[in-house]
Structure formats: structure tokens, C-alpha cells
Design a protein around this motif. Structure first.
Motif, mmCIF file in Angstrom:
data_model
loop_
_atom_site.group_PDB
_atom_site.id
_atom_site.type_symbol
_atom_site.label_atom_id
_atom_site.label_comp_id
_atom_site.label_asym_id
_atom_site.label_seq_id
_atom_site.Cartn_x
_atom_site.Cartn_y
_atom_site.Cartn_z
ATOM 1 N N THR A 110 0.842 -1.187 0.000
ATOM 2 C CA THR A 110 0.000 0.000 0.000
ATOM 3 C C THR A 110 0.883 1.244 0.000
ATOM 4 O O THR A 110 2.107 1.160 0.139
ATOM 5 C CB THR A 110 -0.893 0.044 1.251
ATOM 6 N N THR A 208 -2.694 8.721 -8.818
ATOM 7 C CA THR A 208 -2.649 7.345 -8.335
ATOM 8 C C THR A 208 -3.777 6.506 -8.919
ATOM 9 O O THR A 208 -3.701 5.293 -8.935
ATOM 10 C CB THR A 208 -2.752 7.296 -6.799
ATOM 11 N N PHE A 209 -4.829 7.150 -9.397
ATOM 12 C CA PHE A 209 -5.945 6.413 -9.990
ATOM 13 C C PHE A 209 -5.834 6.367 -11.504
ATOM 14 O O PHE A 209 -6.102 5.350 -12.124
ATOM 15 C CB PHE A 209 -7.268 7.094 -9.579
ATOM 16 N N GLY A 241 -4.234 -6.674 -3.769
ATOM 17 C CA GLY A 241 -4.824 -5.417 -4.246
ATOM 18 C C GLY A 241 -3.950 -4.686 -5.250
ATOM 19 O O GLY A 241 -3.223 -5.298 -6.020
ATOM 20 N N MET A 242 -4.013 -3.374 -5.209
ATOM 21 C CA MET A 242 -3.309 -2.528 -6.167
ATOM 22 C C MET A 242 -2.122 -1.827 -5.503
ATOM 23 O O MET A 242 -2.252 -1.271 -4.411
ATOM 24 C CB MET A 242 -4.275 -1.481 -6.739
ATOM 25 N N LYS A 245 -2.081 1.568 -3.192
ATOM 26 C CA LYS A 245 -3.466 1.867 -2.807
ATOM 27 C C LYS A 245 -3.488 2.619 -1.476
ATOM 28 O O LYS A 245 -2.625 2.438 -0.619
ATOM 29 C CB LYS A 245 -4.293 0.587 -2.720
ATOM 30 N N LYS A 246 -4.498 3.473 -1.318
ATOM 31 C CA LYS A 246 -4.624 4.309 -0.127
ATOM 32 C C LYS A 246 -5.986 4.110 0.538
ATOM 33 O O LYS A 246 -6.903 3.539 -0.044
ATOM 34 C CB LYS A 246 -4.470 5.782 -0.506
ATOM 35 N N ARG A 249 -8.247 0.931 0.611
ATOM 36 C CA ARG A 249 -8.978 0.589 -0.617
ATOM 37 C C ARG A 249 -9.213 -0.914 -0.714
ATOM 38 O O ARG A 249 -8.345 -1.726 -0.399
ATOM 39 C CB ARG A 249 -8.188 1.074 -1.824
ATOM 40 N N GLY A 251 -10.663 -3.842 -3.504
ATOM 41 C CA GLY A 251 -11.002 -4.078 -4.902
ATOM 42 C C GLY A 251 -12.103 -5.104 -5.064
ATOM 43 O O GLY A 251 -12.918 -5.334 -4.169
ATOM 44 N N GLU A 276 -12.010 -1.754 -9.657
ATOM 45 C CA GLU A 276 -13.106 -0.788 -9.631
ATOM 46 C C GLU A 276 -14.105 -1.028 -10.764
ATOM 47 O O GLU A 276 -15.319 -0.892 -10.583
ATOM 48 C CB GLU A 276 -12.550 0.631 -9.715
#
Length: 356
Positions: A110, A208-209, A241-242, A245-246, A249, A251, A276
Motif C-alpha cells: 500500500t 494514483t488512480f 490489491g493494487m 493503494k490508499k 482501498r 477491490g 473498480e
């Protein structure tokens, strides 16, 4: 003579009455035996920008070997008469224990430098399901998802509560440092540095997205879908996850219907990609629903969802799936997807890139 005719007629009546009983007994015996010998399973180790030119020979061999190991582990469970859920768990455990994949040992970091793990499972016979999110100390998240399904009245547990439940169930708990790998940590630093550079130039504040580096990076989520000898389907998905990520988050991987879905009426599905969009499209369930409502094949349903509906949403990734007849779909709209399939005959197919 009259007595002889009477005896013959009586014997025919007795025989005709016995026949339905015998047929009924045969049906009972058959139903108690394995209902479907078309068992098999399919796994994935993530989809994304996986190109031959970016892969060393040794790393490719390592990935193929681990996919082979995981597939054979799950297949052995099925061939020995185990359930589809047991096979799914066995295959995913192998990948969770490998630093090659973004699940368990190889989970990404993360933004805060931690590893937050998500997983889910679903039983196609009962439609029972279990999921967990945001755990940091459970060695094999997929085992915890199974425990939530089988040993609690809930479907999803998260964070500290999920970890408490895991400890109470006797699952293996590890120090968070267990999940540290140098490769994943360097990936985090690379993204953070890139993010800072772009922000310094007053570019998109949602970097970040929206950053293409993240969008096109490899997603290493792992999953498995299986059909056992008794005609029952199951699916499971596990992920870190990604990267970067913050805000805790979460998924699609732990979301039933998005990352994981199984229903004996249609198919079992495990997803991998940009979560998402898989959540917005309820991708795993959508494939099963299209099969059931439109009466199309698994492959046709998978293509409609992954190559059209997901792309129209702006999403990238893929799925692996198996239907109640043992047909398999491994569909993705990225450059590659780590994937493998093994059927009842023991024939195995392992692929990484678009065609091989």
C-alpha cells in the motif's frame, strides 16, 4: 390348460411389476455415484501488460513451473474424489505461498508500506460464500475466506475482526514482515517517485488512480474455478490489491459477484484486473447470468462481458471460468494473463501471453 394360461399370465404380471422397481433401484444407485466425470479446474495468476520482451527466460520458467504446480495440486484433489472447494483452496494456496504473485507472500504494498490482503470463495451447489478484506497477518487469506463461509453466519469480515476470527479458527498467523519482498517494495517506490514527479509538474491530482503506469501494470491477483466429480462448482480469488493503494482501498477480489462467483446452474468464475471496473460491472456474476438468461455458451458469455461490456466501462483484466459441463473460458483484454487449465484426462494447458 386353463390353469397353465393363468400361471403364465400371473408370471407376466409379476415381471411387469418388477421392472419399474428394478429401474428405480438403478437410478438410486447411479445418483449415489459421481454424477459427472468431466471434472477439471482452471487457474489464473493475474492479467495485465505481460509481454514476452519484458520477461527473462528464467522468470518465465518460474511462472510456468508455479502455474503447473498449482494446477496439478488442485487437479489431484479432484481426481482423488475431493470437492471443488477443496481443489480451489489447494491451488490458490500454492500461489499464495509464492512471491511471484500478488497474493499472500507476494502481495503488493500500500502507499503506507503495508500489505493488505483480500480473498473470497463461493460454493456453486449451495450459493454459500465467504470473504475477507484488509487482513495483514493471515498467511493464507483464501483459507480464512473458506472459514468465514463454513464456520460463521456471515459472508464478509474485514481487518482486525477478520484476523481475530482467523486466530480463533486456528489458522496460521504470521508477522506482517512475512509478506515483505524486495521486488514489490521497489515497485511501490517507483510508483511513489513517479507520482511525486507528476505532482511537482502540476499534472492530474488523481495520478494514483489515472496514472497509465498503474493502469497498465501487471495485476497478479490469483484465482481458481473448479468442477468436481459430483457436478459441483466452486470459485475463489485472493489478492494483495493494487500497488500504492490508499485509504484501505478494497477491490473486486473479495466482492461476491464481482471478483468471484459460482452457481451450479451455470458456471464458476474468478476475476483479475482493475477491480473498480469489475465491481461496477459485477463481472463474475454477469457472465453466469448471461449464460443462464440468454442460454449461450460459457465462451460466448465471457467474450461479451470481457471484450465488450468491461471495455465499454473502461476496464482491463480477465477471468477464468468453468461451466457445469467442464467447458473452460480464459478470457482477457490485456496483453497477457497467467493461466492454466487441466481436464479430467489429465491434459494440462499453461499460457502467459496472448497465444501461448
Amino acid at each position: 390348460m386353463k390353469k397353465l394360461v393363468t400361471l403364465v399370465m400371473l408370471s407376466l404380471i409379476v415381471c411387469s411389476c418388477d421392472m419399474p422397481v428394478k429401474e428405480k433401484e438403478d437410478k438410486i444407485n447411479t445418483s449415489s455415484m459421481p454424477a459427472d466425470q468431466k471434472f477439471g479446474l482452471v487457474i489464473h495468476g493475474g492479467a495485465g501488460t505481460i509481454l514476452k520482451k519484458n520477461m527473462t527466460d528464467s522468470l518465465e520458467r518460474a511462472y510456468r513451473a508455479k502455474l503447473d504446480e498449482a494446477t496439478r495440486a488442485g487437479h489431484k484433489v479432484l481426481s482423488d474424489g475431493g470437492t471443488s472447494m477443496e481443489a480451489v483452496t489447494a491451488a490458490i494456496n500454492i500461489m499464495e505461498d509464492s512471491p511471484l504473485f500478488n497474493a499472500g507472500k507476494g502481495a503488493v504494498f500500500t502507499h503506507d508500506g503495508t500489505n493488505e490482503l483480500d480473498a473470497s470463495v463461493m460454493d456453486g451447489e449451495t450459493l454459500n460464500a465467504g470473504a475477507i478484506s484488509g487482513v495483514t497477518t493471515v498467511k493464507n487469506p483464501i483459507d480464512l475466506a473458506v472459514a468465514v463461509m463454513n464456520k460463521s453466519e456471515h459472508v464478509m469480515l474485514s481487518a482486525k475482526g477478520a484476523e481475530q476470527f482467523a486466530a480463533e479458527q486456528g489458522l496460521e498467523i504470521v508477522d506482517p514482515s512475512y509478506f515483505y519482498t524486495e521486488r514489490r517494495y521497489k515497485s511501490l517506490q517507483k510508483i511513489i517517485d513517479k507520482e511525486k514527479t507528476q505532482l511537482d509538474h502540476d499534472l492530474d491530482k488523481k495520478v494514483t488512480f489515472m496514472d497509465p503506469f498503474i493502469k497498465d501494470s501487471k495485476y497478479g491477483t490469483v484465482g481458481c474455478a473448479a468442477l468436481d466429480k459430483y457436478g459441483n462448482l466452486a470459485a475463489g480469488t485472493s489478492t494483495g490489491g493494487m500497488t500504492n493503494k490508499k485509504y484501505n482501498r478494497i477491490g473486486d477480489a473479495p466482492i461476491i459477484g464481482a471478483g468471484t462467483y459460482a452457481n451450479n446452474a451455470s458456471c464458476a468464475v474468478s476475476s483479475t484486473g482493475w477491480g473498480e471496473f469489475f465491481m461496477r460491472g459485477m463481472v463474475a456474476h454477469d457472465i453466469a447470468a448471461i449464460m443462464e438468461y440468454k442460454e449461450v455458451t460459457l465462451q460466448e458469455a465471457a467474450e461479451e462481458v470481457i471484450q465488450k461490456k468491461l471495455i465499454d466501462l473502461g476496464g482491463t483484466g480477465g477471468i477464468v471460468s468453468i461451466d457445469r459441463d467442464g467447458n473452460v473460458a480464459m478470457e482477457f483484454n490485456t496483453a497477457g494473463m497467467y493461466r492454466a487449465h487441466m481436464n479430467a484426462a489429465g491434459e494440462i494447458d499453461i499460457k502467459i501471453y496472448k497465444n501461448n
